[in-house]
Design a protein around this motif. Sequence first.
Motif, PDB file in Angstrom:
ATOM      1  N   ALA A   8       0.824  -1.212   0.000  1.00 22.29           N
ATOM      2  CA  ALA A   8       0.000   0.000   0.000  1.00 22.29           C
ATOM      3  C   ALA A   8       0.854   1.257   0.000  1.00 22.29           C
ATOM      4  O   ALA A   8       0.515   2.243  -0.645  1.00 22.29           O
ATOM      5  N   SER A   9       1.981   1.218   0.689  1.00 21.30           N
ATOM      6  CA  SER A   9       2.825   2.414   0.771  1.00 21.30           C
ATOM      7  C   SER A   9       3.457   2.768  -0.574  1.00 21.30           C
ATOM      8  O   SER A   9       3.906   3.889  -0.776  1.00 21.30           O
ATOM      9  N   ASP A  10       3.477   1.815  -1.519  1.00 24.49           N
ATOM     10  CA  ASP A  10       4.043   2.056  -2.850  1.00 24.49           C
ATOM     11  C   ASP A  10       2.969   2.330  -3.896  1.00 24.49           C
ATOM     12  O   ASP A  10       3.277   2.484  -5.071  1.00 24.49           O
ATOM     13  N   ASP A  11       1.734   2.396  -3.482  1.00 24.31           N
ATOM     14  CA  ASP A  11       0.614   2.619  -4.395  1.00 24.31           C
ATOM     15  C   ASP A  11       0.594   4.088  -4.814  1.00 24.31           C
ATOM     16  O   ASP A  11       0.389   4.973  -3.991  1.00 24.31           O
ATOM     17  N   PRO A  12       0.811   4.365  -6.102  1.00 23.93           N
ATOM     18  CA  PRO A  12       0.864   5.769  -6.533  1.00 23.93           C
ATOM     19  C   PRO A  12      -0.458   6.511  -6.309  1.00 23.93           C
ATOM     20  O   PRO A  12      -0.454   7.704  -6.017  1.00 23.93           O
ATOM     21  N   LEU A  14      -2.572   5.960  -3.848  1.00 23.41           N
ATOM     22  CA  LEU A  14      -2.637   6.250  -2.417  1.00 23.41           C
ATOM     23  C   LEU A  14      -1.709   7.414  -2.070  1.00 23.41           C
ATOM     24  O   LEU A  14      -2.085   8.317  -1.322  1.00 23.41           O
ATOM     25  N   THR A  15      -0.526   7.411  -2.655  1.00 27.36           N
ATOM     26  CA  THR A  15       0.418   8.509  -2.443  1.00 27.36           C
ATOM     27  C   THR A  15      -0.191   9.830  -2.909  1.00 27.36           C
ATOM     28  O   THR A  15      -0.068  10.858  -2.236  1.00 27.36           O
ATOM     29  N   GLN A  16      -0.881   9.787  -4.025  1.00 23.43           N
ATOM     30  CA  GLN A  16      -1.537  10.987  -4.551  1.00 23.43           C
ATOM     31  C   GLN A  16      -2.664  11.448  -3.620  1.00 23.43           C
ATOM     32  O   GLN A  16      -2.810  12.643  -3.358  1.00 23.43           O
ATOM     33  N   ARG A  17      -3.456  10.499  -3.104  1.00 24.51           N
ATOM     34  CA  ARG A  17      -4.540  10.863  -2.182  1.00 24.51           C
ATOM     35  C   ARG A  17      -3.982  11.477  -0.904  1.00 24.51           C
ATOM     36  O   ARG A  17      -4.528  12.452  -0.384  1.00 24.51           O
ATOM     37  N   ILE A  18      -2.886  10.908  -0.398  1.00 23.72           N
ATOM     38  CA  ILE A  18      -2.259  11.466   0.803  1.00 23.72           C
ATOM     39  C   ILE A  18      -1.837  12.897   0.552  1.00 23.72           C
ATOM     40  O   ILE A  18      -2.115  13.791   1.367  1.00 23.72           O
ATOM     41  N   PHE A  21      -4.912  15.146   0.512  1.00 20.17           N
ATOM     42  CA  PHE A  21      -5.478  15.408   1.844  1.00 20.17           C
ATOM     43  C   PHE A  21      -4.530  16.232   2.709  1.00 20.17           C
ATOM     44  O   PHE A  21      -4.981  17.029   3.538  1.00 20.17           O
ATOM     45  N   GLU A  22      -3.226  16.056   2.511  1.00 18.32           N
ATOM     46  CA  GLU A  22      -2.272  16.915   3.226  1.00 18.32           C
ATOM     47  C   GLU A  22      -2.469  18.373   2.815  1.00 18.32           C
ATOM     48  O   GLU A  22      -2.455  19.273   3.668  1.00 18.32           O
ATOM     49  N   ASN A  23      -2.661  18.600   1.519  1.00 19.72           N
ATOM     50  CA  ASN A  23      -2.913  19.962   1.034  1.00 19.72           C
ATOM     51  C   ASN A  23      -4.216  20.513   1.598  1.00 19.72           C
ATOM     52  O   ASN A  23      -4.289  21.682   1.988  1.00 19.72           O
ATOM     53  N   MET A  24      -5.245  19.675   1.651  1.00 17.26           N
ATOM     54  CA  MET A  24      -6.538  20.123   2.171  1.00 17.26           C
ATOM     55  C   MET A  24      -6.448  20.490   3.650  1.00 17.26           C
ATOM     56  O   MET A  24      -6.999  21.514   4.065  1.00 17.26           O
ATOM     57  N   ALA A  34     -11.286  16.215   6.092  1.00 11.64           N
ATOM     58  CA  ALA A  34      -9.981  16.129   5.426  1.00 11.64           C
ATOM     59  C   ALA A  34      -8.980  15.426   6.337  1.00 11.64           C
ATOM     60  O   ALA A  34      -8.212  14.578   5.879  1.00 11.64           O
ATOM     61  N   HIS A  35      -8.991  15.766   7.628  1.00  5.50           N
ATOM     62  CA  HIS A  35      -8.103  15.092   8.577  1.00  5.50           C
ATOM     63  C   HIS A  35      -8.447  13.606   8.690  1.00  5.50           C
ATOM     64  O   HIS A  35      -7.555  12.755   8.762  1.00  5.50           O
ATOM     65  N   PHE A  36      -9.766  13.294   8.721  1.00  9.91           N
ATOM     66  CA  PHE A  36     -10.188  11.905   8.811  1.00  9.91           C
ATOM     67  C   PHE A  36      -9.731  11.129   7.577  1.00  9.91           C
ATOM     68  O   PHE A  36      -9.185  10.026   7.689  1.00  9.91           O
ATOM     69  N   SER A  37      -9.931  11.708   6.409  1.00  7.95           N
ATOM     70  CA  SER A  37      -9.513  11.052   5.162  1.00  7.95           C
ATOM     71  C   SER A  37      -7.997  10.895   5.099  1.00  7.95           C
ATOM     72  O   SER A  37      -7.492   9.863   4.647  1.00  7.95           O
ATOM     73  N   LEU A  38      -7.282  11.905   5.578  1.00  5.52           N
ATOM     74  CA  LEU A  38      -5.824  11.817   5.614  1.00  5.52           C
ATOM     75  C   LEU A  38      -5.383  10.697   6.553  1.00  5.52           C
ATOM     76  O   LEU A  38      -4.519   9.884   6.208  1.00  5.52           O
ATOM     77  N   GLY A  39      -5.997  10.643   7.732  1.00  2.00           N
ATOM     78  CA  GLY A  39      -5.667   9.581   8.685  1.00  2.00           C
ATOM     79  C   GLY A  39      -5.924   8.203   8.114  1.00  2.00           C
ATOM     80  O   GLY A  39      -5.104   7.287   8.255  1.00  2.00           O
ATOM     81  N   ASN A  40      -7.066   8.036   7.451  1.00  2.00           N
ATOM     82  CA  ASN A  40      -7.380   6.750   6.823  1.00  2.00           C
ATOM     83  C   ASN A  40      -6.367   6.402   5.741  1.00  2.00           C
ATOM     84  O   ASN A  40      -5.955   5.246   5.617  1.00  2.00           O
ATOM     85  N   SER A  41      -5.969   7.397   4.965  1.00  2.00           N
ATOM     86  CA  SER A  41      -4.980   7.152   3.911  1.00  2.00           C
ATOM     87  C   SER A  41      -3.633   6.769   4.511  1.00  2.00           C
ATOM     88  O   SER A  41      -2.957   5.857   4.019  1.00  2.00           O
ATOM     89  N   TYR A  42      -3.233   7.473   5.565  1.00  2.00           N
ATOM     90  CA  TYR A  42      -1.995   7.099   6.260  1.00  2.00           C
ATOM     91  C   TYR A  42      -2.076   5.661   6.782  1.00  2.00           C
ATOM     92  O   TYR A  42      -1.103   4.902   6.704  1.00  2.00           O
ATOM     93  N   LEU A  43      -3.233   5.291   7.330  1.00  2.00           N
ATOM     94  CA  LEU A  43      -3.419   3.920   7.822  1.00  2.00           C
ATOM     95  C   LEU A  43      -3.190   2.905   6.705  1.00  2.00           C
ATOM     96  O   LEU A  43      -2.479   1.917   6.891  1.00  2.00           O
ATOM     97  N   LYS A  44      -3.815   3.161   5.556  1.00  2.01           N
ATOM     98  CA  LYS A  44      -3.680   2.245   4.422  1.00  2.01           C
ATOM     99  C   LYS A  44      -2.234   2.135   3.967  1.00  2.01           C
ATOM    100  O   LYS A  44      -1.809   1.091   3.477  1.00  2.01           O
ATOM    101  N   ALA A  45      -1.471   3.224   4.137  1.00  6.96           N
ATOM    102  CA  ALA A  45      -0.066   3.237   3.727  1.00  6.96           C
ATOM    103  C   ALA A  45       0.854   2.669   4.810  1.00  6.96           C
ATOM    104  O   ALA A  45       2.058   2.579   4.600  1.00  6.96           O
ATOM    105  N   GLY A  46       0.294   2.304   5.953  1.00  8.04           N
ATOM    106  CA  GLY A  46       1.110   1.764   7.039  1.00  8.04           C
ATOM    107  C   GLY A  46       1.882   2.836   7.789  1.00  8.04           C
ATOM    108  O   GLY A  46       2.833   2.533   8.502  1.00  8.04           O
ATOM    109  N   ARG A  47       1.471   4.073   7.658  1.00  7.72           N
ATOM    110  CA  ARG A  47       2.129   5.199   8.324  1.00  7.72           C
ATOM    111  C   ARG A  47       1.358   5.509   9.613  1.00  7.72           C
ATOM    112  O   ARG A  47       0.625   6.489   9.719  1.00  7.72           O
TER     113      ARG A  47
END
Length: 160
Positions: A8-12, A14-18, A21-24, A34-47
């Motif tokens: 997941a951390s190498d998924d382009p 997912l990287t784009q979504r992160i 959401f970081e920009n948002m 936006a924070h919730f979506s960012l947190g979920n995206s970080y979770l999917k990336a293992g961060r």
Amino acid sequence: MTNASTPASDDPQLTQRIAQFENMTAADPENEMAHFSLGNSYLKAGRHAEAAGSLERVTELNPDMSKAFQLAGESMIQAGWEDKAVVMLEKGYEIAASKGDLMVRDAISKALEDLGRTPPLLSAEIEAEAARCRNQQVRQGLGRVLAQVLTEEYSEHGVH
């Protein structure tokens, strides 16, 4: 030839979504979704540490969002912050119980039990609110069932 899945951390995407959401969240620090979506995206990336931070921010912006407490606590566990996770999960358990969020309450209960902890005892006030929420959910469910039965009944008799 093997079909290895991309971590997941190498998924382009997912990287784009992160990044999106970081920009948002940078543009609007009060935007809980936006924070919730960012947190979920970080979770999917293992961060997990970053996920915990974003989801903790959601709990500050919306202290009634029990799902944010659940995911923040789970992220904190993965990040190795067990003591902080327990505090987050216990608070989320109380909120979920008071709102009738049974799935979240049960998931938090399991997470606490996996840590060797028991869910907190609920105050009489929280128990009463949880009972009120459950009753309301039952009434809404019965209303939907009744509406469906009446619709079927009318359809069988050609009434529109």
